[in-house]
Design a protein around this motif. Sequence first.
Motif, short mmCIF file in Angstrom:
data_model
loop_
_atom_site.label_atom_id
_atom_site.label_comp_id
_atom_site.label_asym_id
_atom_site.label_seq_id
_atom_site.Cartn_x
_atom_site.Cartn_y
_atom_site.Cartn_z
N MET A 2 19.96 49.25 10.55
CA MET A 2 18.73 48.64 10.06
C MET A 2 19.01 47.78 8.85
O MET A 2 18.38 46.78 8.63
N ILE A 30 9.34 39.93 10.56
CA ILE A 30 8.89 40.89 11.57
C ILE A 30 7.51 41.41 11.18
O ILE A 30 6.59 41.47 11.99
N HIS A 48 4.42 39.47 11.92
CA HIS A 48 3.90 39.49 13.28
C HIS A 48 3.18 40.79 13.59
O HIS A 48 2.70 40.99 14.70
N ILE A 49 3.14 41.70 12.62
CA ILE A 49 2.49 42.99 12.86
C ILE A 49 1.26 43.07 11.99
O ILE A 49 1.34 43.02 10.78
N SER A 50 0.10 43.17 12.61
CA SER A 50 -1.09 43.21 11.78
C SER A 50 -1.88 44.49 11.94
O SER A 50 -2.68 44.82 11.08
N ASP A 52 0.39 50.24 12.46
CA ASP A 52 1.80 49.84 12.56
C ASP A 52 2.35 49.46 11.20
O ASP A 52 3.49 49.77 10.86
N ALA A 108 3.06 52.55 9.37
CA ALA A 108 4.27 53.20 9.90
C ALA A 108 5.51 52.50 9.38
O ALA A 108 6.48 53.12 8.95
N CYS A 109 5.50 51.18 9.43
CA CYS A 109 6.67 50.41 8.97
C CYS A 109 6.93 50.67 7.49
O CYS A 109 8.08 50.70 7.06
N CYS A 136 6.80 53.27 6.00
CA CYS A 136 7.45 54.56 5.81
C CYS A 136 8.87 54.60 6.37
O CYS A 136 9.54 55.63 6.29
N VAL A 137 9.32 53.51 6.95
CA VAL A 137 10.63 53.51 7.61
C VAL A 137 11.75 53.62 6.58
O VAL A 137 12.70 54.36 6.73
N TRP A 175 11.81 48.41 3.79
CA TRP A 175 10.68 48.02 4.61
C TRP A 175 9.40 48.13 3.80
O TRP A 175 8.52 47.29 3.86
N SER A 190 12.53 37.83 15.65
CA SER A 190 11.66 38.70 14.83
C SER A 190 10.34 38.99 15.52
O SER A 190 9.82 40.10 15.44
N GLN A 191 9.82 38.02 16.26
CA GLN A 191 8.59 38.28 17.03
C GLN A 191 8.85 39.35 18.08
O GLN A 191 8.04 40.25 18.28
N ALA A 241 9.10 42.67 16.47
CA ALA A 241 7.76 43.12 16.11
C ALA A 241 7.06 43.71 17.32
O ALA A 241 6.45 44.77 17.26
N GLN A 287 5.67 47.69 17.62
CA GLN A 287 4.24 47.97 17.59
C GLN A 287 3.89 49.18 18.41
O GLN A 287 4.38 49.38 19.50
N ILE A 334 6.53 56.50 13.23
CA ILE A 334 7.58 56.24 12.24
C ILE A 334 8.94 56.68 12.78
O ILE A 334 9.93 55.96 12.70
N ILE A 356 10.23 54.37 15.40
CA ILE A 356 10.71 53.11 14.84
C ILE A 356 12.10 53.31 14.23
O ILE A 356 13.01 52.52 14.46
N CYS A 357 12.24 54.40 13.47
CA CYS A 357 13.55 54.65 12.83
C CYS A 357 14.64 54.80 13.87
O CYS A 357 15.73 54.23 13.74
N LEU A 414 15.47 51.44 15.44
CA LEU A 414 16.19 50.51 14.59
C LEU A 414 17.58 51.01 14.23
O LEU A 414 18.39 50.26 13.69
N ASN A 415 17.88 52.28 14.49
CA ASN A 415 19.20 52.84 14.21
C ASN A 415 19.76 53.51 15.43
O ASN A 415 19.96 54.71 15.47
#
Lengths: 420, 134
Positions: A2, A13, A16-18, A22, A25-26, A28-29, A33, B111-112, B115, B119, B123, B126-127, B130-131
Motif C-alpha cells: 500500500m 483515488i 473518486h469515492i464519495s 467508503d 472506511a478509507c 481507517c486504513v 490514507w 486510480s478510478q 476506487a 467501494q 476496512i 480494503i486493507c 491493498l496488501n
Amino acid sequence: MMDMLPDAIIQQILSHISNARDVAACSCVSKRWKDCVPYSPSLYFPRNAFHSVSDADSTISRIISIVVHLEELVVYCPFSAPSLASWISLHNSSLRILELRMDSAVDKFFGGRAEGSGGRVDCIGAAHNLETLKLWGVSLTKSPSWGVFKRLKTLEIIGAALCDDALKDAIKACPNLTDLALLACDGVTTVSIELEWLERCRLDFLGPGNCSLSVNSMRLQVLEIQGFSWVRVNKKHKLRSLCISKNTGRLYGVDTGKLVDLEHLSLRGVQWSWNAISSVLQCASDVKHLVMKIEFCGDFETLQPFPEIDLVEFFNNHPKLITLEIHGAMFAALCQKNSLRKLDSSFVIPNLEEVLVTVRSPLNAEQKLNTLESLVDFSVKLRKMVIRISQMKNCHETADDFFEEICRFKYLNNDIVHIE
Amino acid sequence: MASYERRKVTLKSSDGEEFLVEEAVAMESRMIRYMIWDGLAGDVIELPGVKGKFLSMIIDFCKKRVAWAAGGDGTLEGLKSDFVKVDLGTLIHLSAASFCLKTNDLVDLTSQTLANRIQGKTIDEICRALNPEE
C-alpha cells in the motif's frame, strides 16, 4: 505494498469515492490514507447511513470538518436543520453541488416539521458559488432569503409544498439558470418565469386546480409541463421540444406564438379545450414528431367528444411529420370527415415513417379502417404502423367484426403493420 | 514532425530490462517528453522507479494508443478497459508507475479503477485488498 502509492494517487483515488461510508472506511486504513481524506471533494450520505438524526449530525459534522475543499455534498439521510447551516458555512466558497432530502430534515428546536419553514433553506444562501441545487421534499411556503446565486445553472425542486410568492422569489435568486425542474409540487396558482438563460424547463404540478403558467425565456429549447390550465409562452423562444399535459382537470388555453423550430410536440390529458388543441397544432406546422393523447374536449364540466378533423387538411398542414402517435378518441375524430371520398390525386403524405394508433372502441369501424388504409396508401415513406387495441369492451358484437377487419388489414400490409 | 516519429529510444527499467521504442510512443510519458525536449535524454533513458514487468505493460498501452490515434481499429475505451483487467496488486504497481512516468490519463484510469474496487468494502477488506502479499 500500500505504501508504494504516493499521496497524490491516494488523493486521486479518494476523489473518486464519495459515499461517506467508503470515505470513513478509507480513513481507517492507515494514517496516510486518513491524512488524504481531507482532499475528498465530494461526499454522499445515503438514506440509511445512520440510525438516528443525532448520529447523522455528529458523524457528518465530523467528516465535513476534516475535509478541506468540499465541492459536492449529497445528503439523503435525516439530519437537523441547524447542522446543515454549520456544514454549509464551513465550505461556503467551495460548494458547487448541493443535494438535500429536506423531507427528513428535522428542526431540532421544535422536534418536528416547523411551520412555514423558509428558515430551513435560508442557510443554503451562504453557498454563493453553487452551480447545482437539488432539494427534495422541501417546504417553501415562505420566500427564502438567499441573496443571489450568480453561478447557479441547475435548480431542481422535487415534492415541494410551494406558494406563489415564495416560488417567485426563489427563482429571482437564480437569474442565470439554464435548467429548471419543479416536479411533483403543489400549492401554486400562478407561475411566472422570466429567465434570460433558461434552456430546459420541466414543471409538474399536482392537483386538478386551475393553475396558470407564463414563461418568458428567449433561449428556451425544451419545455415539459403538466398541471396547468392556462399556458402562455412568450413568442421569442427557440423551442425544439414541447410537451403539455394535464392529468386531472381541464386545460383551457395555450398561447405560444409560432413554433418555428419545433420538432417534438406532445399533447396529453383528460380534457382540453378544442381551441387550445387547434391553436397549438396550427402554430406547430413544421413539427416532425407528434404525440396526441387527449381523451375529451370541452370548455366546461361536460366532457365532449372531438369535432371532426379532416385527414387531408391535417397532413397538408403538417407536411414534415415523420412520426405520429394518436390515441382513442382523437384517432376516431381523424376518421370522420367525408373528404376521404374526394381525395385530390396529388395528395401525398410526404415524410411519415412511423405511426402508432390506439383504438378503444369498435364503433365506426369502417371509417377507422378507411383512415388506416389511407395512411398506408398515401404515405410514401411509411415503414411501420402499430395498432394498439386497448380496453375494448368485448360485449359489443361489433368488436369481433372489428378485430377481423383489423387482422385482414394487417395481413394485407404485413411488412408495415403490427398489432399489439 | 515526421523525423522524430521514426526515431527510437531505449527505456531501461529499474531491474535492467531494456525496451527499444519509437520516440512518439515514449513521449506519451510526460516525464520522458520533457527530458527529450530539454535535451537531457541520451539514447538510453533510465527509469529507476519502474520495474520491467510494469514498464512493458505501459509501453504496450502507449504503442496501441498511438496506433489508434493514427486511425487504427477499436476504441480508446476498449484499450483502457483491457489495460485495467488485472489483479489489484498489479493495478497498484501500474498506478505508481504511471505516476512516476507522468502518463496522466493512466494515473486517472488506474486510480478510478482502484476506487471502484474499494467501494463498498469494509476496512478489513480494503486493507487485505491493498496488501495482497500479507
